[in-house]
Design a protein around this motif. Structure first.
Motif, PDB file in Angstrom:
ATOM      1  N   TYR A  67     -19.804 -16.178  46.237  1.00 38.53           N
ATOM      2  CA  TYR A  67     -20.987 -15.821  45.459  1.00 38.53           C
ATOM      3  C   TYR A  67     -20.825 -14.451  44.837  1.00 38.53           C
ATOM      4  CZ  TYR A  67     -22.304 -13.108  49.598  1.00 38.53           C
ATOM      5  OH  TYR A  67     -22.311 -12.228  50.645  1.00 38.53           O
ATOM      6  N   ASP A  68     -21.637 -14.211  43.823  1.00 40.56           N
ATOM      7  CA  ASP A  68     -21.606 -12.900  43.178  1.00 40.56           C
ATOM      8  C   ASP A  68     -23.002 -12.318  43.188  1.00 40.56           C
ATOM      9  OD1 ASP A  68     -20.907 -10.666  41.841  1.00 40.56           O
ATOM     10  OD2 ASP A  68     -20.976 -11.580  39.856  1.00 40.56           O
ATOM     11  N   ASP A  99     -16.611 -10.000  43.326  1.00 41.97           N
ATOM     12  CA  ASP A  99     -17.108  -9.188  42.228  1.00 41.97           C
ATOM     13  C   ASP A  99     -16.589  -9.758  40.926  1.00 41.97           C
ATOM     14  OD1 ASP A  99     -18.217  -7.298  40.692  1.00 41.97           O
ATOM     15  OD2 ASP A  99     -17.482  -5.603  41.858  1.00 41.97           O
ATOM     16  N   PHE A 100     -17.303 -10.730  40.439  1.00 43.58           N
ATOM     17  CA  PHE A 100     -16.970 -11.409  39.192  1.00 43.58           C
ATOM     18  C   PHE A 100     -16.826 -10.360  38.099  1.00 43.58           C
ATOM     19  CE2 PHE A 100     -18.671 -13.534  35.309  1.00 43.58           C
ATOM     20  CZ  PHE A 100     -17.674 -14.476  35.173  1.00 43.58           C
ATOM     21  N   HIS A 105     -10.398 -10.125  41.018  1.00 46.11           N
ATOM     22  CA  HIS A 105     -11.291 -10.952  41.830  1.00 46.11           C
ATOM     23  C   HIS A 105     -10.656 -12.294  42.168  1.00 46.11           C
ATOM     24  CE1 HIS A 105     -12.332 -12.717  37.944  1.00 46.11           C
ATOM     25  NE2 HIS A 105     -12.923 -13.703  38.585  1.00 46.11           N
ATOM     26  N   LEU A 127     -19.767 -17.939  39.282  1.00 45.28           N
ATOM     27  CA  LEU A 127     -18.377 -18.258  39.623  1.00 45.28           C
ATOM     28  C   LEU A 127     -18.026 -19.709  39.331  1.00 45.28           C
ATOM     29  CD1 LEU A 127     -18.412 -16.333  42.994  1.00 45.28           C
ATOM     30  CD2 LEU A 127     -17.325 -15.609  40.869  1.00 45.28           C
TER      31      LEU A 127
END
Lengths: 337, 337
Positions: A67-68, A99-100, A105, A127
Motif C-alpha cells: 500500500y501507499d 513509497d510509490f 520502490h 500501486l
DNA sequence: CTGTTAGCGCCTTCAA
DNA sequence: TTGAAGGCGCTAACAG
C-alpha cells in the motif's frame, strides 16, 4: 517440548509422510488411518511448524499487502478484510508500505519477495496501476490480486464501478437544480482520477449540460487541494453552485474554504465527495458522498488470490456495489436574485 | 535463481557462518570482512530466507502487534513505526485485531501465539492495560512491550505524559480567560481516561478554580459521545465557555453540536481535544489539540522489544515529548453581557 | 576473528 | 495406499 511430526507418526504407528498427508489433505490415506493420525495429533497437541513447512514446501503460507497509504482508514479497512480472508485459509499476512513514485520502490518490493517469499500479493491503489511494478512482478512470476485496478492491470481482484457511482451522484445533484457543477480531480497517478472524472462528465452529459473547462480543477486527493481548488472556483465571476471533490478529503477542503469565507453549505454551495470516510460524518455539515465497501474489497481480493494459490480459483475481477450517502452538504440550488 | 547464503560466502571468499554473522550483527567480524560480505550480498541481491532462519534459529523473527482499533490513524501510525523498527532488525510483523471486551479475546491471542510463535508482542491501548490478557501472557512466558501502559503494566515500551500535557493545555485556555471549563471523559477501560481527567483537574487546581462536577461528563472517546456530552453541557443553566474533549473525535463531536446550534467556535465556545489526528486540521474551525508522536511510540516500543529479544536491551519505558497544537478552536472567553 | 559440522521439522521424490 | 531417504537454507555449538 512441542510435538513434532515424528512423534505423531510414532504414536499413530505410521510414517511421517502419512501424517503429512493427513495434515495437507492429500488423497491416498485410508479413512481409518486418517482417524488414527488425527487422534494422535490431538493427544499430542501437535501443530505443524510453519517455518519447516515453508522451507521444505517452498511455500510461505503468507501473502503481502502493498500500500501507499493514501488514507489510513481506507488501508485499515482493507487490512481487516484481507485478514479475515487469511484467517479462513490459515494464511498469514505481512504489510509493505511502498513509497510509490520514489526511486527504488520496485526494488523494495523485490526485497520483500526475496525475503518472505509471499505466495501472492494484494495491491491497493495507486500501486495496482503501477506499470513498472506490475511488469517486474510478472517477470518474477509473483501472482497478485488488484483492488480497484484499471482494465487489464490485474486478472483477479475486486473493484467498484466508480464511474457509474459518480454519475448517479451527479444525477442527484442535478435533480436539486444545480447546473454549474464543478469538479476538483484526483491525482494523475491514480486510476480513480479518470473514472471519477468520466462519471462527472457522464453526469453532465446525461443532464444535457455543456461541460465548462473552467469548472474542472486539477487536484490530488488531498485536503489542501480541496482548499486550493475551492478558492479558484469560488473566485470565478460565475462560480459553481456545487462542487464535487474527487474524494472526501478534497471535499472537506472545499467545506473548510467555504466556512472560512462565510459561505453556507449547503444553502449557498453544495459539496460532495467520494469514499465515505468516518470524517464525512463528523464534519459540519456532514458530507454527501459515495460509500465504497473497502473491507469487502480487501476480503474478496484476498480470497481470489488465496483461491488461485490453492488452485481452486475460477479467478476474475469481482465488481462490488456502491452506495450513495446523501447527507447534509448537498441541497437545492440557491435562488438567483 | 535466488542467491543463498552459500553464494554470498563464495563470492566474498568467506564461510557461510561469517555471512550469517554479518547479517545478524554479531560481533567478531573484522570491519573489512564485513564490508566485503555486504558488497557481495548487494551484488547478488541476497536476502536471508526467513523460513530457514526461523527453523534453524528456533525463533520466528516475527513480532505481533495487538490492537483494538480505537482509531485507524493512530493504529496506522503505530504500524509505521513498528515496521520501521522491524525493518532494521530484519524482523517481520503480524497484526492481530483483538476485540477487547469480547469473551474469548484472551484465547484468541493464545491462538496467535501458538500458531505464529512471535518472539514478542507490542500492545496498544486499551490492551496494554488488559489485566487478564497480561496475566496470561506472563504465564505463557511471552514478552511484550506496551504503548501508553499504566504504571507496572509493562516493563518496556513507550509512553507520553498525558497528564502534564492536558494540564499545559488547560493553562493555555485559562490564560484566555476561561474559568468554566468542562471535560467529556474517555472510556473507563482506557488508561488514558484517568490521565487526561487528572490533567484536567490539575489544570483547574493550578488556576485556583474549584472543579464543578456538573462540568465533567462521561464519554467514551467517540464522536457520538462528544455530541451527547456537548448537548448536556450546553443545555446547562450556566454552560461552560470551553470544553475539553478527551480525544479529537470527542472534540469534533462538540464542534459539530455547536455548529448545529449556531454557536460560533471559538467566539462563543472554545473546544480542544487530544491526539492531533488529521481530522483536527480539516474541520472548521481547526482544532486545538495535543500532538502525540504515535509513529515514534510504535518505533520505540518495537525497538525496546527487539532489543530485549536479542539481549541487547537495557529495557525500560521511554517517555516521549508531547506538543501543544494551538489552532482555531480556542479563543478568548466571550464577554459577559 | 573465522570456519566446520550437524541438525532445525517438514515435504518431495521415488520406491515398495 | 504407504514408507525411506535426502534436502530446503540457515544457525548453534564447537573448533581452530
Amino acid at each position: 517440548m512441542r510435538a513434532r511430526i515424528e512423534d505423531v507418526a510414532a504414536a499413530a504407528g505410521v510414517s511421517m509422510k502419512t501424517v503429512s498427508r493427513v495434515f495437507n489433505r492429500e488423497p491416498n490415506v485410508r479413512e481409518e488411518t486418517r482417524l488414527r493420525v488425527e487422534e494422535a495429533a490431538r493427544q499430542l497437541r501437535y501443530r505443524p511448524n510453519s517455518s519447516a513447512r515453508s522451507l521444505a514446501g517452498r511455500r510461505s503460507y503468507l501473502i503481502s499487502l502493498l500500500y501507499d497509504n493514501p488514507s489510513s482508514n481506507y488501508i485499515m479497512e482493507i487490512i481487516e478484510g484481507v485478514l479475515a480472508a487469511c484467517e479462513q485459509a490459515h494464511y498469514g499476512l505481512t504489510l509493505r508500505p511502498v513509497d510509490f513514485g520514489r526511486r527504488g520502490h520496485v526494488e523494495s518490493v523485490e526485497g520483500l519477495v526475496n525475503q518472505y517469499r509471499p505466495d501472492g500479493l494484494v495491491l491497493t491503489p495507486p500501486l495496482t496501476d503501477d506499470l513498472p511494478l506490475l511488469r517486474r512482478l510478472r517477470e518474477l512470476d509473483v501472482r497478485y490480486a488488484g483492488i480497484s485496478a484499471k482494465r487489464n492491470n490485474a486478472r483477479i481482484g475486486a473493484t467498484l464501478d466508480e464511474r457509474a457511482a459518480v454519475a448517479d451522484m451527479m444525477a442527484h445533484v442535478v435533480a436539486l437544480g444545480h447546473r454549474r457543477i464543478a469538479h476538483i480531480t484526483g491525482h494523475r497517478s491514480h486510476g480513480a482520477r479518470a473514472w471519477r472524472l468520466a462519471g462527472y462528465l457522464d453526469g453532465l452529459n446525461q443532464a444535457g449540460i455543456e461541460p465548462d473547462p473552467a469548472l474542472v480543477i486539477e487536484g490530488e486527493f488531498s485536503f489542501e487541494s480541496g482548499i486550493a481548488g475551492a478558492r479558484r472556483l469560488l473566485d470565478l465571476d460565475d462560480p459553481p453552485t456545487a462542487i464535487f471533490g474527487a474524494n472526501d478529503d478534497t471535499a472537506c477542503g472545499v467545506i473548510y474554504e467555504a466556512a472560512a469565507r462565510g459561505l453556507a453549505v449547503p444553502d449557498q454551495l453544495s459539496v460532495f465527495g467520494f469514499d465515505d470516510t468516518p470524517m464525512s460524518r463528523q464534519v459540519w455539515p456532514s458530507l454527501s458522498t459515495i460509500r465504497q465497501p473497502s473491507r469487502d474489497m480487501g476480503r474478496i481480493a484476498a480470497r481470489q488470490l488465496l483461491d488461485e494459490i490453492s488452485g481452486h480459483g475460477a479467478g476474475g475481477i469481482v465488481r462490488l456495489p456502491y452506495q450513495l450517502q446523501i447527507r447534509h452538504s448537498t441541497g437545492p440550488v440557491p435562488q438567483r436574485r
